[in-house]
Write an enzyme that holds these catalytic residues in place. Structure first.
Site, PDB file in Angstrom:
ATOM      1  N   SER A   1     -24.385 -25.922 -71.400  1.00  0.00           N
ATOM      2  CA  SER A   1     -24.735 -26.354 -69.847  1.00  0.00           C
ATOM      3  C   SER A   1     -26.076 -27.170 -70.300  1.00  0.00           C
ATOM      4  O   SER A   1     -26.671 -27.784 -69.726  1.00  0.00           O
ATOM      5  CB  SER A   1     -26.210 -24.625 -69.531  1.00  0.00           C
ATOM      6  OG  SER A   1     -24.573 -23.785 -69.420  1.00  0.00           O
TER       7      SER A   1
ATOM      8  N   HIS B   1     -18.927 -30.234 -68.309  1.00  0.00           N
ATOM      9  CA  HIS B   1     -19.598 -29.101 -67.547  1.00  0.00           C
ATOM     10  C   HIS B   1     -19.258 -28.758 -66.119  1.00  0.00           C
ATOM     11  O   HIS B   1     -18.846 -29.402 -64.853  1.00  0.00           O
ATOM     12  CB  HIS B   1     -21.171 -29.474 -67.881  1.00  0.00           C
ATOM     13  CG  HIS B   1     -21.764 -28.725 -67.141  1.00  0.00           C
ATOM     14  ND1 HIS B   1     -22.927 -28.136 -66.383  1.00  0.00           N
ATOM     15  CD2 HIS B   1     -22.148 -27.151 -67.005  1.00  0.00           C
ATOM     16  CE1 HIS B   1     -23.718 -27.354 -66.267  1.00  0.00           C
ATOM     17  NE2 HIS B   1     -22.635 -26.341 -67.618  1.00  0.00           N
TER      18      HIS B   1
ATOM     19  N   GLU C   1     -19.264 -31.525 -64.270  1.00  0.00           N
ATOM     20  CA  GLU C   1     -20.260 -32.837 -65.071  1.00  0.00           C
ATOM     21  C   GLU C   1     -20.074 -33.632 -66.060  1.00  0.00           C
ATOM     22  O   GLU C   1     -18.956 -32.605 -66.916  1.00  0.00           O
ATOM     23  CB  GLU C   1     -21.697 -31.650 -64.662  1.00  0.00           C
ATOM     24  CG  GLU C   1     -23.055 -32.580 -65.332  1.00  0.00           C
ATOM     25  CD  GLU C   1     -24.278 -31.914 -64.934  1.00  0.00           C
ATOM     26  OE1 GLU C   1     -24.093 -30.742 -65.611  1.00  0.00           O
ATOM     27  OE2 GLU C   1     -24.990 -32.183 -65.352  1.00  0.00           O
TER      28      GLU C   1
ATOM     29  N   ASN D   1     -28.419 -28.716 -64.726  1.00  0.00           N
ATOM     30  CA  ASN D   1     -29.536 -27.157 -64.984  1.00  0.00           C
ATOM     31  C   ASN D   1     -30.976 -28.826 -65.703  1.00  0.00           C
ATOM     32  O   ASN D   1     -32.113 -27.492 -65.950  1.00  0.00           O
ATOM     33  CB  ASN D   1     -28.757 -27.228 -66.269  1.00  0.00           C
ATOM     34  CG  ASN D   1     -27.950 -26.579 -66.673  1.00  0.00           C
ATOM     35  OD1 ASN D   1     -28.138 -25.111 -65.165  1.00  0.00           O
ATOM     36  ND2 ASN D   1     -26.698 -26.493 -67.103  1.00  0.00           N
TER      37      ASN D   1
HETATM   38  N1  LIG Z   1     -23.091 -19.012 -66.985  1.00  0.00           N
HETATM   39  C1  LIG Z   1     -23.034 -19.361 -66.502  1.00  0.00           C
HETATM   40  O1  LIG Z   1     -23.378 -20.051 -65.520  1.00  0.00           O
HETATM   41  C2  LIG Z   1     -22.438 -21.379 -66.751  1.00  0.00           C
HETATM   42  C3  LIG Z   1     -21.889 -22.378 -66.414  1.00  0.00           C
HETATM   43  C4  LIG Z   1     -21.771 -23.311 -67.207  1.00  0.00           C
HETATM   44  C5  LIG Z   1     -21.709 -23.566 -68.475  1.00  0.00           C
HETATM   45  N2  LIG Z   1     -22.242 -22.366 -68.992  1.00  0.00           N
HETATM   46  C6  LIG Z   1     -21.796 -22.372 -70.903  1.00  0.00           C
HETATM   47  O2  LIG Z   1     -20.819 -22.405 -70.849  1.00  0.00           O
HETATM   48  C7  LIG Z   1     -20.869 -20.931 -71.726  1.00  0.00           C
HETATM   49  C8  LIG Z   1     -20.328 -19.957 -72.262  1.00  0.00           C
HETATM   50  O3  LIG Z   1     -20.641 -18.893 -71.253  1.00  0.00           O
HETATM   51  P1  LIG Z   1     -20.493 -18.097 -70.441  1.00  0.00           P
HETATM   52  O4  LIG Z   1     -21.197 -17.636 -69.811  1.00  0.00           O
HETATM   53  O5  LIG Z   1     -19.502 -18.069 -70.583  1.00  0.00           O
HETATM   54  O6  LIG Z   1     -20.956 -16.947 -72.156  1.00  0.00           O
HETATM   55  P2  LIG Z   1     -20.529 -15.716 -72.453  1.00  0.00           P
HETATM   56  O7  LIG Z   1     -21.916 -14.456 -72.748  1.00  0.00           O
HETATM   57  O8  LIG Z   1     -19.740 -15.254 -70.795  1.00  0.00           O
HETATM   58  O9  LIG Z   1     -19.299 -15.547 -73.026  1.00  0.00           O
HETATM   59  C9  LIG Z   1     -19.481 -16.604 -74.773  1.00  0.00           C
HETATM   60  C10 LIG Z   1     -18.415 -16.022 -75.530  1.00  0.00           C
HETATM   61  O10 LIG Z   1     -17.963 -16.784 -75.994  1.00  0.00           O
HETATM   62  C11 LIG Z   1     -17.801 -16.207 -77.044  1.00  0.00           C
HETATM   63  N3  LIG Z   1     -18.357 -16.529 -78.988  1.00  0.00           N
HETATM   64  C12 LIG Z   1     -18.865 -16.661 -78.858  1.00  0.00           C
HETATM   65  N4  LIG Z   1     -18.901 -17.156 -80.754  1.00  0.00           N
HETATM   66  C13 LIG Z   1     -17.164 -17.906 -80.610  1.00  0.00           C
HETATM   67  C14 LIG Z   1     -16.794 -18.018 -81.539  1.00  0.00           C
HETATM   68  N5  LIG Z   1     -17.757 -18.667 -83.011  1.00  0.00           N
HETATM   69  N6  LIG Z   1     -15.639 -18.688 -81.453  1.00  0.00           N
HETATM   70  C15 LIG Z   1     -15.145 -18.085 -80.029  1.00  0.00           C
HETATM   71  N7  LIG Z   1     -15.226 -17.805 -79.107  1.00  0.00           N
HETATM   72  C16 LIG Z   1     -16.918 -16.923 -79.663  1.00  0.00           C
HETATM   73  C17 LIG Z   1     -18.008 -14.841 -76.787  1.00  0.00           C
HETATM   74  O11 LIG Z   1     -17.014 -13.374 -77.701  1.00  0.00           O
HETATM   75  C18 LIG Z   1     -18.532 -14.535 -75.997  1.00  0.00           C
HETATM   76  O12 LIG Z   1     -17.044 -14.069 -75.339  1.00  0.00           O
HETATM   77  C19 LIG Z   1     -21.997 -21.863 -72.877  1.00  0.00           C
HETATM   78  O13 LIG Z   1     -22.688 -23.017 -73.148  1.00  0.00           O
HETATM   79  C20 LIG Z   1     -23.228 -21.755 -71.279  1.00  0.00           C
HETATM   80  O14 LIG Z   1     -24.065 -22.733 -71.229  1.00  0.00           O
HETATM   81  C21 LIG Z   1     -22.687 -21.211 -68.192  1.00  0.00           C
END
Ligand SMILES: NC(=O)c1ccc[n+]([C@@H]2O[C@H](COP(=O)([O-])OP(=O)(O)OC[C@H]3O[C@@H](n4cnc5c(N)ncnc54)[C@H](O)[C@@H]3O)[C@@H](O)[C@H]2O)c1
Length: 285
Positions: free
Chosen positions: A119, A140, A152, A191
């Protein structure tokens, strides 16, 4: 089809959505997470999402079956060795992402493109952790991925035109509209604008100016947002919101981006929003 085998690292709310959308286009997709429970939950979430689409008559039972058949899961990064593209969607933490990209660089074939769904974190820095920085791109997606139309695209300093164009074509193939962040700066476009607004909504609560419900109602009814900023923060994940604010604050060196102390407290309490059952609202069933 541009890519025939795509990997997704991280099976949380973004990773499972990304895998679903890719698999729905007939592409074999490998979903990797360190946590077995996260993988099981991801498959459950994807199945439920398909059921909702069946109910709305957007897909058939057969579509669901072939979509699910296109997804395999693993806790071993080596499963991604033959992928043409790997999209990383693990927890928003710079050290973790650098480590994952070093691992991907080791296990994936030389031609494989590596994309991050981060993000806010520098694509340039992530790319520099690999021996193929020209093949690293920011991709993104928005949450929830099956519904949101935007991707994005972010070019790291080292990203090649060819890698960027292929990722753009792929996003469009997935049915998404692709916007370009011309510079790899903290928070990119969405963001950079959204998170300071959410952070300010949390300050508004922290300073006792209005209740959670009234802040959300004010922004929905007063500025025509479909969802209030505190609800949206709960949906994004408060841990993710805090990480993004920290990247903005440190990356820009400007106090206007300092994370609200109340956001910090909620994350310390483990109140991450919808995914943990409690945030500004209570989601316990
Ligand atoms: N939540 C949102 O609205 C959103 C929107 C766009 C982008 N993002 C980005 O997407 C990414 C994930 O966000 P999310 O909301 O899905 O988080 P989340 O907490 O729901 O999921 C993260 C996952 O990553 C896994 N993980 C951690 N370490 C790991 C590793 N070494 N290898 C493999 N998997 C691993 C965790 O077990 C977990 O299942 C982040 O970078 C976040 O900034 C989030």
């Amino acid at each position: 089809m541009i890519f025939s085998l795509v990997g997704v690292v991280g099976a949380g709310q973004m990773g499972n959505g990304i895998a679903q959308v890719i698999a729905s286009k007939g592409i074999s997709t490998i979903l990797v997470d360190v946590n077995e429970d996260a993988l099981a939950k991801a498959l459950e979430t994807i199945a439920k999402s398909c059921d909702r689409l069946i109910k709305k008559q957007k897909i058939s039972d057969d579509d669901k079956a072939s979509l699910l058949a296109n997804i395999s899961v693993s806790t071993d990064m080596k499963a991604l060795g033959d992928c043409d593209l790997v999209i990383e969607a693990a927890t928003e933490n710079i050290d973790l992402k650098l480590k994952i990209f070093q691992q991907l660089d080791e296990v994936c074939n030389k031609e494989c493109l590596l994309a991050s769904n981060t993000s806010s974190i520098s694509i340039t820095k992530i790319a520099a952790a690999t021996n193929r920085p020209e093949n690293v791109v920011g991709m993104h997606f928005m949450n929830p991925v099956p519904l949101m139309k935007l991707v994005e695209g972010i070019r790291g300093l080292q990203t090649s035109d060819d890698a960027f164009e292929r990722v753009k074509s792929f996003a469009e193939f997935l049915g998404k509209t692709f916007v370009v962040a011309q510079k790899d700066m903290p928070g990119f476009v969405v963001n950079r604008i959204l998170l300071p607004m959410i952070n300010e909504a949390i300050y508004t609560l922290h300073e006792g100016i209005a209740t959670v419900e009234d802040i959300d109602a004010a922004m929905m009814l007063g500025t025509n947002q479909p969802m209030g900023p505190l609800t949206l923060a709960d949906f994004i994940g408060l841990d993710t919101c805090l990480s993004i604010m920290q990247v903005l604050y440190e990356g820009m060196g400007d106090s206007k981006y300092r994370p609200c102390p109340l956001l910090v407290k909620y994350v310390e309490a483990g109140w991450y929003g919808k995914k943990s059952g409690r945030g500004f609202y209570n989601y316990a069933t």
